[in-house]
Design a protein around this motif. Structure first.
Motif, PDB file in Angstrom:
ATOM      1  N   LEU A 197      -8.115  30.890  20.508  1.00 15.38           N
ATOM      2  CA  LEU A 197      -7.889  32.226  21.055  1.00 15.38           C
ATOM      3  C   LEU A 197      -7.659  33.241  19.932  1.00 15.38           C
ATOM      4  O   LEU A 197      -8.276  34.317  19.903  1.00 15.38           O
ATOM      5  CB  LEU A 197      -6.679  32.189  21.993  1.00 15.38           C
ATOM      6  CG  LEU A 197      -6.256  33.501  22.670  1.00 15.38           C
ATOM      7  CD1 LEU A 197      -7.355  34.025  23.574  1.00 15.38           C
ATOM      8  CD2 LEU A 197      -4.969  33.289  23.463  1.00 15.38           C
ATOM      9  N   VAL A 198      -6.802  32.873  18.978  1.00 10.91           N
ATOM     10  CA  VAL A 198      -6.492  33.764  17.854  1.00 10.91           C
ATOM     11  C   VAL A 198      -7.716  33.960  16.960  1.00 10.91           C
ATOM     12  O   VAL A 198      -8.039  35.086  16.553  1.00 10.91           O
ATOM     13  CB  VAL A 198      -5.307  33.202  17.035  1.00 10.91           C
ATOM     14  CG1 VAL A 198      -5.097  34.002  15.750  1.00 10.91           C
ATOM     15  CG2 VAL A 198      -4.032  33.206  17.872  1.00 10.91           C
ATOM     16  N   SER A 199      -8.423  32.867  16.668  1.00  7.44           N
ATOM     17  CA  SER A 199      -9.594  32.945  15.790  1.00  7.44           C
ATOM     18  C   SER A 199     -10.693  33.817  16.390  1.00  7.44           C
ATOM     19  O   SER A 199     -11.290  34.654  15.700  1.00  7.44           O
ATOM     20  CB  SER A 199     -10.148  31.542  15.517  1.00  7.44           C
ATOM     21  OG  SER A 199      -9.169  30.729  14.921  1.00  7.44           O
ATOM     22  N   ALA A 200     -10.967  33.623  17.684  1.00  9.99           N
ATOM     23  CA  ALA A 200     -12.011  34.404  18.354  1.00  9.99           C
ATOM     24  C   ALA A 200     -11.669  35.890  18.348  1.00  9.99           C
ATOM     25  O   ALA A 200     -12.543  36.742  18.103  1.00  9.99           O
ATOM     26  CB  ALA A 200     -12.187  33.910  19.792  1.00  9.99           C
ATOM     27  N   LEU A 201     -10.389  36.221  18.580  1.00 10.11           N
ATOM     28  CA  LEU A 201      -9.975  37.621  18.582  1.00 10.11           C
ATOM     29  C   LEU A 201     -10.039  38.216  17.175  1.00 10.11           C
ATOM     30  O   LEU A 201     -10.434  39.384  16.998  1.00 10.11           O
ATOM     31  CB  LEU A 201      -8.561  37.750  19.147  1.00 10.11           C
ATOM     32  CG  LEU A 201      -8.422  37.470  20.651  1.00 10.11           C
ATOM     33  CD1 LEU A 201      -6.967  37.371  21.049  1.00 10.11           C
ATOM     34  CD2 LEU A 201      -9.116  38.560  21.466  1.00 10.11           C
ATOM     35  N   CYS A 202      -9.664  37.420  16.162  1.00  8.62           N
ATOM     36  CA  CYS A 202      -9.709  37.906  14.777  1.00  8.62           C
ATOM     37  C   CYS A 202     -11.157  38.131  14.320  1.00  8.62           C
ATOM     38  O   CYS A 202     -11.443  39.100  13.596  1.00  8.62           O
ATOM     39  CB  CYS A 202      -9.013  36.914  13.845  1.00  8.62           C
ATOM     40  SG  CYS A 202      -7.218  36.928  14.005  1.00  8.62           S
ATOM     41  N   ASN A 216     -11.660  35.659  30.622  1.00  7.75           N
ATOM     42  CA  ASN A 216     -12.268  36.659  29.743  1.00  7.75           C
ATOM     43  C   ASN A 216     -13.696  36.223  29.418  1.00  7.75           C
ATOM     44  O   ASN A 216     -13.898  35.205  28.750  1.00  7.75           O
ATOM     45  CB  ASN A 216     -11.440  36.786  28.461  1.00  7.75           C
ATOM     46  CG  ASN A 216     -11.924  37.895  27.551  1.00  7.75           C
ATOM     47  OD1 ASN A 216     -13.098  37.957  27.190  1.00  7.75           O
ATOM     48  ND2 ASN A 216     -11.016  38.767  27.153  1.00  7.75           N
ATOM     49  N   PRO A 217     -14.722  36.944  29.885  1.00  9.57           N
ATOM     50  CA  PRO A 217     -16.119  36.511  29.706  1.00  9.57           C
ATOM     51  C   PRO A 217     -16.504  36.249  28.249  1.00  9.57           C
ATOM     52  O   PRO A 217     -17.201  35.274  27.961  1.00  9.57           O
ATOM     53  CB  PRO A 217     -16.925  37.683  30.286  1.00  9.57           C
ATOM     54  CG  PRO A 217     -16.003  38.341  31.253  1.00  9.57           C
ATOM     55  CD  PRO A 217     -14.638  38.188  30.672  1.00  9.57           C
ATOM     56  N   LYS A 218     -16.047  37.104  27.308  1.00 13.08           N
ATOM     57  CA  LYS A 218     -16.396  36.926  25.896  1.00 13.08           C
ATOM     58  C   LYS A 218     -15.784  35.656  25.320  1.00 13.08           C
ATOM     59  O   LYS A 218     -16.459  34.878  24.629  1.00 13.08           O
ATOM     60  CB  LYS A 218     -15.938  38.139  25.089  1.00 13.08           C
ATOM     61  CG  LYS A 218     -16.708  39.413  25.384  1.00 13.08           C
ATOM     62  CD  LYS A 218     -16.201  40.562  24.521  1.00 13.08           C
ATOM     63  CE  LYS A 218     -16.948  41.845  24.837  1.00 13.08           C
ATOM     64  NZ  LYS A 218     -16.415  42.994  24.033  1.00 13.08           N
ATOM     65  N   LEU A 219     -14.506  35.446  25.612  1.00 13.12           N
ATOM     66  CA  LEU A 219     -13.816  34.248  25.107  1.00 13.12           C
ATOM     67  C   LEU A 219     -14.385  32.984  25.751  1.00 13.12           C
ATOM     68  O   LEU A 219     -14.533  31.950  25.088  1.00 13.12           O
ATOM     69  CB  LEU A 219     -12.316  34.354  25.370  1.00 13.12           C
ATOM     70  CG  LEU A 219     -11.571  35.446  24.610  1.00 13.12           C
ATOM     71  CD1 LEU A 219     -10.123  35.529  25.077  1.00 13.12           C
ATOM     72  CD2 LEU A 219     -11.623  35.206  23.110  1.00 13.12           C
ATOM     73  N   GLU A 220     -14.681  33.068  27.044  1.00 16.17           N
ATOM     74  CA  GLU A 220     -15.260  31.912  27.746  1.00 16.17           C
ATOM     75  C   GLU A 220     -16.609  31.541  27.131  1.00 16.17           C
ATOM     76  O   GLU A 220     -16.889  30.353  26.896  1.00 16.17           O
ATOM     77  CB  GLU A 220     -15.429  32.239  29.225  1.00 16.17           C
ATOM     78  CG  GLU A 220     -15.989  31.079  30.040  1.00 16.17           C
ATOM     79  CD  GLU A 220     -16.210  31.440  31.494  1.00 16.17           C
ATOM     80  OE1 GLU A 220     -16.561  30.529  32.275  1.00 16.17           O
ATOM     81  OE2 GLU A 220     -16.048  32.622  31.856  1.00 16.17           O
ATOM     82  N   LYS A 221     -17.426  32.533  26.853  1.00 16.89           N
ATOM     83  CA  LYS A 221     -18.743  32.285  26.269  1.00 16.89           C
ATOM     84  C   LYS A 221     -18.618  31.641  24.888  1.00 16.89           C
ATOM     85  O   LYS A 221     -19.337  30.689  24.561  1.00 16.89           O
ATOM     86  CB  LYS A 221     -19.504  33.610  26.152  1.00 16.89           C
ATOM     87  CG  LYS A 221     -20.942  33.460  25.684  1.00 16.89           C
ATOM     88  CD  LYS A 221     -21.637  34.811  25.647  1.00 16.89           C
ATOM     89  CE  LYS A 221     -23.076  34.669  25.142  1.00 16.89           C
ATOM     90  NZ  LYS A 221     -23.761  36.008  25.085  1.00 16.89           N
ATOM     91  N   ALA A 222     -17.664  32.132  24.070  1.00 17.84           N
ATOM     92  CA  ALA A 222     -17.448  31.574  22.735  1.00 17.84           C
ATOM     93  C   ALA A 222     -16.957  30.136  22.812  1.00 17.84           C
ATOM     94  O   ALA A 222     -17.401  29.265  22.039  1.00 17.84           O
ATOM     95  CB  ALA A 222     -16.444  32.432  21.970  1.00 17.84           C
ATOM     96  N   LEU A 223     -16.048  29.859  23.755  1.00 21.22           N
ATOM     97  CA  LEU A 223     -15.521  28.499  23.905  1.00 21.22           C
ATOM     98  C   LEU A 223     -16.609  27.530  24.350  1.00 21.22           C
ATOM     99  O   LEU A 223     -16.723  26.417  23.814  1.00 21.22           O
ATOM    100  CB  LEU A 223     -14.371  28.497  24.914  1.00 21.22           C
ATOM    101  CG  LEU A 223     -13.714  27.137  25.181  1.00 21.22           C
ATOM    102  CD1 LEU A 223     -13.080  26.578  23.911  1.00 21.22           C
ATOM    103  CD2 LEU A 223     -12.658  27.244  26.287  1.00 21.22           C
ATOM    104  N   LEU A 224     -17.407  27.931  25.331  1.00 16.98           N
ATOM    105  CA  LEU A 224     -18.480  27.077  25.828  1.00 16.98           C
ATOM    106  C   LEU A 224     -19.523  26.807  24.738  1.00 16.98           C
ATOM    107  O   LEU A 224     -20.097  25.715  24.666  1.00 16.98           O
ATOM    108  CB  LEU A 224     -19.148  27.709  27.051  1.00 16.98           C
ATOM    109  CG  LEU A 224     -18.276  27.796  28.311  1.00 16.98           C
ATOM    110  CD1 LEU A 224     -19.010  28.529  29.420  1.00 16.98           C
ATOM    111  CD2 LEU A 224     -17.844  26.411  28.779  1.00 16.98           C
ATOM    112  N   LYS A 225     -19.747  27.790  23.869  1.00 16.90           N
ATOM    113  CA  LYS A 225     -20.680  27.618  22.763  1.00 16.90           C
ATOM    114  C   LYS A 225     -20.164  26.552  21.787  1.00 16.90           C
ATOM    115  O   LYS A 225     -20.923  25.685  21.322  1.00 16.90           O
ATOM    116  CB  LYS A 225     -20.872  28.947  22.018  1.00 16.90           C
ATOM    117  CG  LYS A 225     -21.968  28.908  20.966  1.00 16.90           C
ATOM    118  CD  LYS A 225     -22.076  30.226  20.225  1.00 16.90           C
ATOM    119  CE  LYS A 225     -22.603  31.317  21.146  1.00 16.90           C
ATOM    120  NZ  LYS A 225     -22.818  32.604  20.386  1.00 16.90           N
ATOM    121  N   ILE A 226     -18.849  26.590  21.497  1.00 19.18           N
ATOM    122  CA  ILE A 226     -18.237  25.598  20.608  1.00 19.18           C
ATOM    123  C   ILE A 226     -18.309  24.210  21.233  1.00 19.18           C
ATOM    124  O   ILE A 226     -18.645  23.216  20.575  1.00 19.18           O
ATOM    125  CB  ILE A 226     -16.778  25.969  20.294  1.00 19.18           C
ATOM    126  CG1 ILE A 226     -16.738  27.228  19.419  1.00 19.18           C
ATOM    127  CG2 ILE A 226     -16.059  24.816  19.590  1.00 19.18           C
ATOM    128  CD1 ILE A 226     -15.353  27.759  19.177  1.00 19.18           C
TER     129      ILE A 226
END
Length: 308
Positions: free
Chosen positions: A32-37, A291-301
């Motif tokens: 969560l912190v890394s994606a926001l940073c 959060n659509p952006k965070l969800e997309k980043a997590l699913l990509k990882i």
């Protein structure tokens, strides 16, 4: 002896469970912190929602770190807790990050309510206009309040250790088997007041958002703007209600933890502590998927890990 062997097996099992929980929760909040940073470095700016989520992820990450260290030492190497200043450092930091996490979560609920709910009250309109300027002050106030409680806990642990009083189990400092003194009443009052205040903020946010959603559904017209507003209401309500339910269970678990700690019922304490230590990771995961952006980043990882 068989009793010592059973106790050792129990301690090892408990530490294994807490280790899995803590590292899973730390990974979720670190993501969560890394994606926001990363988003911060790209956009060069953080909106109010992202500021709250960033500090929430940081506080939960460090809370889980200190909680795991405390659980590990109290179960495997309990004697190290009596070596100053080990316990005096761990307990205040654990308390600080725990309460900062709770109050920042309450700020997030309040932010959602003010930003999305629609009332014609002049004070509410003022808050809606000024909320982006108010958020940094709310976060600062939450940090100062949590720091004050951390200092109280530091003073309490110093008094307890100087009086050679024995802490009997892991978890929150309330699970200590100590005699009641004036300074202990003050720490109960401060922590209880802080927890109740944040809990009330979450309840009011949920009630106001529900009322606003109900009003919008009653006045709903068949146009895209109204539908978008209702979707925003529903997304916010999912986040707030999930936190409200988990927050309520968290409060009940804290009370039960005090009761069962005094009775030395290890099984119940273990179940309660599993929930208390699982709360920061599970709720952060809910926030990520809302959060659509965070969800997309997590699913990509996750998809990249599966491919490997």
């Amino acid at each position: 002896s068989p009793q010592q062997h059973n106790l050792t097996s129990y301690n090892v099992t408990t530490v294994a469970i807490f280790t899995l929980q803590a590292f899973a929760g730390m990974w979720i909040n670190a993501f969560l912190v890394s994606a926001l940073c990363i988003g911060w470095t790209k956009k060069k700016i953080l909106n109010s929602n992202e500021k709250i989520l960033l500090l929430l992820g940081c506080s939960r990450f460090w809370y889980l770190c200190f909680s795991w260290v405390y659980a590990f030492l109290s179960l495997i190497y309990p004697n190290y807790l009596y070596v100053q200043p080990t316990f005096q450092l761990i307990a205040p930091f654990q308390t600080f990050f725990n309460y900062y996490n709770l109050w920042v979560s309450a700020c997030l609920c309040g932010f959602y309510c003010i930003k999305i709910a629609n009332f014609r009250n002049s004070f509410f309109i003022y808050l809606k206009v000024k909320i982006d300027r108010i958020v940094p002050w709310l976060l600062l106030g939450s940090g100062i309040s949590a720091l004050a409680i951390g200092i109280v806990i530091y003073d309490l642990t110093e008094t307890v250790q100087s009086n050679s009083l024995n802490f009997t189990c892991f978890g929150n400092f309330w699970e200590a088997n100590i005699r009641v003194e004036k300074h202990f009443f003050s720490s109960f009052f401060l922590t209880g007041f802080g927890y109740a205040a944040s809990f009330m903020a979450v309840i009011f946010s949920a009630v106001f958002l529900l009322f606003s959603l109900w009003r919008h559904k009653c006045k709903m017209q068949t146009n895209s703007m109204e539908n978008l507003r209702i979707e925003a209401h529903i997304r916010a309500m999912k986040s707030i209600l999930s936190f409200l339910v988990m927050y309520s269970i968290n409060f009940v678990c804290l009370i039960l933890g005090i009761i069962y700690a005094r009775k030395n019922e290890n099984t119940m304490i273990l179940l309660i502590s599993i929930y208390l230590y699982g709360f920061p990771g599970v709720h952060s995961l809910i926030l990520i998927f809302s959060n659509p952006k965070l969800e997309k980043a997590l699913l990509k990882i996750v998809s990249c890990v599966k491919c490997k």
